[in-house]
Design a protein around this motif. Structure first.
Motif, PDB file in Angstrom:
ATOM      1  N   GLU A  18       0.616  -1.174  -0.076  1.00  0.00           N
ATOM      2  CA  GLU A  18       0.111  -0.084   0.080  1.00  0.00           C
ATOM      3  C   GLU A  18       0.794   1.217   0.089  1.00  0.00           C
ATOM      4  OE1 GLU A  18      -2.448  -0.580   3.262  1.00  0.00           O
ATOM      5  OE2 GLU A  18      -3.653  -2.174   2.502  1.00  0.00           O
ATOM      6  N   LEU A  19       2.138   1.242   0.833  1.00  0.00           N
ATOM      7  CA  LEU A  19       2.901   2.339   0.638  1.00  0.00           C
ATOM      8  C   LEU A  19       3.329   2.697  -0.675  1.00  0.00           C
ATOM      9  CD1 LEU A  19       4.523   1.873   4.152  1.00  0.00           C
ATOM     10  CD2 LEU A  19       3.243   4.007   3.437  1.00  0.00           C
ATOM     11  N   SER A  71      12.599  -4.995   1.880  1.00  0.00           N
ATOM     12  CA  SER A  71      12.435  -4.129   3.098  1.00  0.00           C
ATOM     13  C   SER A  71      12.273  -4.855   4.363  1.00  0.00           C
ATOM     14  CB  SER A  71      11.613  -2.965   3.053  1.00  0.00           C
ATOM     15  OG  SER A  71      11.376  -2.145   4.082  1.00  0.00           O
ATOM     16  N   ASP A  72      12.747  -4.507   5.320  1.00  0.00           N
ATOM     17  CA  ASP A  72      12.610  -5.056   6.801  1.00  0.00           C
ATOM     18  C   ASP A  72      12.442  -4.158   7.938  1.00  0.00           C
ATOM     19  OD1 ASP A  72      12.289  -8.158   7.979  1.00  0.00           O
ATOM     20  OD2 ASP A  72      13.716  -7.245   9.246  1.00  0.00           O
ATOM     21  N   GLN A  73      11.638  -4.440   9.032  1.00  0.00           N
ATOM     22  CA  GLN A  73      11.779  -3.724   9.985  1.00  0.00           C
ATOM     23  C   GLN A  73      12.053  -4.557  11.236  1.00  0.00           C
ATOM     24  OE1 GLN A  73       7.852  -1.894  11.752  1.00  0.00           O
ATOM     25  NE2 GLN A  73       8.793  -0.038  10.930  1.00  0.00           N
ATOM     26  N   GLY A 152       5.996  -4.975  17.438  1.00  0.00           N
ATOM     27  CA  GLY A 152       5.636  -3.999  18.446  1.00  0.00           C
ATOM     28  C   GLY A 152       4.166  -4.139  18.817  1.00  0.00           C
ATOM     29  N   SER A 153       3.340  -4.824  17.869  1.00  0.00           N
ATOM     30  CA  SER A 153       1.820  -5.032  18.326  1.00  0.00           C
ATOM     31  C   SER A 153       1.026  -3.657  18.207  1.00  0.00           C
ATOM     32  CB  SER A 153       1.834  -5.525  19.653  1.00  0.00           C
ATOM     33  OG  SER A 153       2.269  -6.642  19.937  1.00  0.00           O
ATOM     34  N   ALA A 154       1.572  -2.431  17.480  1.00  0.00           N
ATOM     35  CA  ALA A 154       0.954  -1.253  17.125  1.00  0.00           C
ATOM     36  C   ALA A 154       0.872  -0.613  15.837  1.00  0.00           C
ATOM     37  CB  ALA A 154       1.505  -0.328  17.815  1.00  0.00           C
ATOM     38  N   LYS A 155      -0.365  -0.464  15.356  1.00  0.00           N
ATOM     39  CA  LYS A 155      -0.330   0.326  14.162  1.00  0.00           C
ATOM     40  C   LYS A 155      -0.515   1.705  14.414  1.00  0.00           C
ATOM     41  CE  LYS A 155      -2.916  -3.558  11.866  1.00  0.00           C
ATOM     42  NZ  LYS A 155      -4.343  -3.824  10.933  1.00  0.00           N
ATOM     43  N   SER A 156       0.720   2.531  14.063  1.00  0.00           N
ATOM     44  CA  SER A 156       0.765   3.991  14.412  1.00  0.00           C
ATOM     45  C   SER A 156      -0.130   4.529  13.119  1.00  0.00           C
ATOM     46  CB  SER A 156       2.100   4.309  14.105  1.00  0.00           C
ATOM     47  OG  SER A 156       2.586   4.329  12.968  1.00  0.00           O
ATOM     48  N   LEU A 175       7.680   4.286   9.743  1.00  0.00           N
ATOM     49  CA  LEU A 175       7.293   3.443  10.926  1.00  0.00           C
ATOM     50  C   LEU A 175       6.326   2.453  10.469  1.00  0.00           C
ATOM     51  CD1 LEU A 175       7.093   2.859  13.989  1.00  0.00           C
ATOM     52  CD2 LEU A 175       5.573   4.826  14.277  1.00  0.00           C
ATOM     53  N   VAL A 176       5.448   2.814   9.333  1.00  0.00           N
ATOM     54  CA  VAL A 176       4.456   1.968   8.943  1.00  0.00           C
ATOM     55  C   VAL A 176       5.148   0.672   8.040  1.00  0.00           C
ATOM     56  CG1 VAL A 176       2.382   1.592   7.384  1.00  0.00           C
ATOM     57  CG2 VAL A 176       2.857   3.901   8.585  1.00  0.00           C
ATOM     58  N   GLY A 177       6.425   0.930   7.547  1.00  0.00           N
ATOM     59  CA  GLY A 177       6.989  -0.391   7.161  1.00  0.00           C
ATOM     60  C   GLY A 177       7.926  -0.055   6.005  1.00  0.00           C
TER      61      GLY A 177
END
Length: 201
Positions: A18-19, A71-73, A152-156, A175-177
């Motif tokens: 999506e990004l 990509s990786d986070q 991290g269990s969060a969708k900013s 932060l989204v990826g």
């Protein structure tokens, strides 16, 4: 003018897809099928770029003429990698551990083209300060959003923003990826310009 090279996103992440769609470039998506386990003693800041390159390399090996994005986070709490929770119980544990803490999300993007020999990677650290969350907030958030596929269990980009006190980054989408500022810079260097303008004209 030569035809533009095929662009391939080496990722199964819908968030990265999506990004990348924001750049309005045609692209294909392929799974990189890479082992994402960290090596012994490997730090989160080292793991993210290694995996981003590994993903791009894996897909580029199948499409030598294409420009491939990997990509990786990796979320980093005091040197400890925090992965995707996978389920509710693990997500509760992660958010309890991170409340009141600053977590660094190392987001890496790699661009590879085997035919031209182009291969580069960039890493964007994002510092995220979590609020001093109470258990009821954690439980309500997880039941509403179920972010079990997010490090991290969060969708900013959604309700997860309510968990945070601050976000510090020079690449807003990192932060989204997928850090789109770094991604576009690497794509230009690899021969794909999202704006497609001849600046010498």
């Amino acid at each position: 003018m030569p035809a533009p090279r095929r662009l391939v996103l080496g990722s199964t992440s819908r968030y990265r897809r999506e990004l990348l769609e924001r750049l309005r470039l045609p692209f294909d998506v392929e799974s990189p099928d890479v082992d994402e386990a960290p090596r012994f003693g490997e730090q989160p800041a080292e793991l993210a770029p290694r995996l981003a390159l590994a993903k791009a390399d894996a897909v580029a090996a199948r499409h030598a003429a294409a420009v491939v994005i990997g990509s990786d986070q990796v979320a980093d709490l005091n040197g400890v990698a925090i992965g995707k929770p996978g389920d509710h119980a693990r997500a509760v544990e992660q958010l309890r551990t991170m409340r009141g803490q600053t977590v660094v999300f190392h987001t890496a993007v790699a661009v590879v083209c085997r035919e031209t020999g182009f291969r580069d990677v960039a890493v964007v650290p994002v510092r995220v300060r979590f609020r001093q969350l109470v258990d009821a907030e954690i439980e309500r958030y997880l039941r509403l959003e179920q972010p079990y596929d997010c490090a991290g269990s969060a969708k900013s980009e959604a309700l997860g923003i309510a968990l945070l006190d601050a976000v510090e980054s020079d690449d807003p989408s990192a932060l989204v990826g997928l850090p789109l500022i770094r991604t576009t810079a690497l794509l230009r260097a690899a021969g794909i310009d999202p704006l497609g303008v001849d600046r010498d004209a």
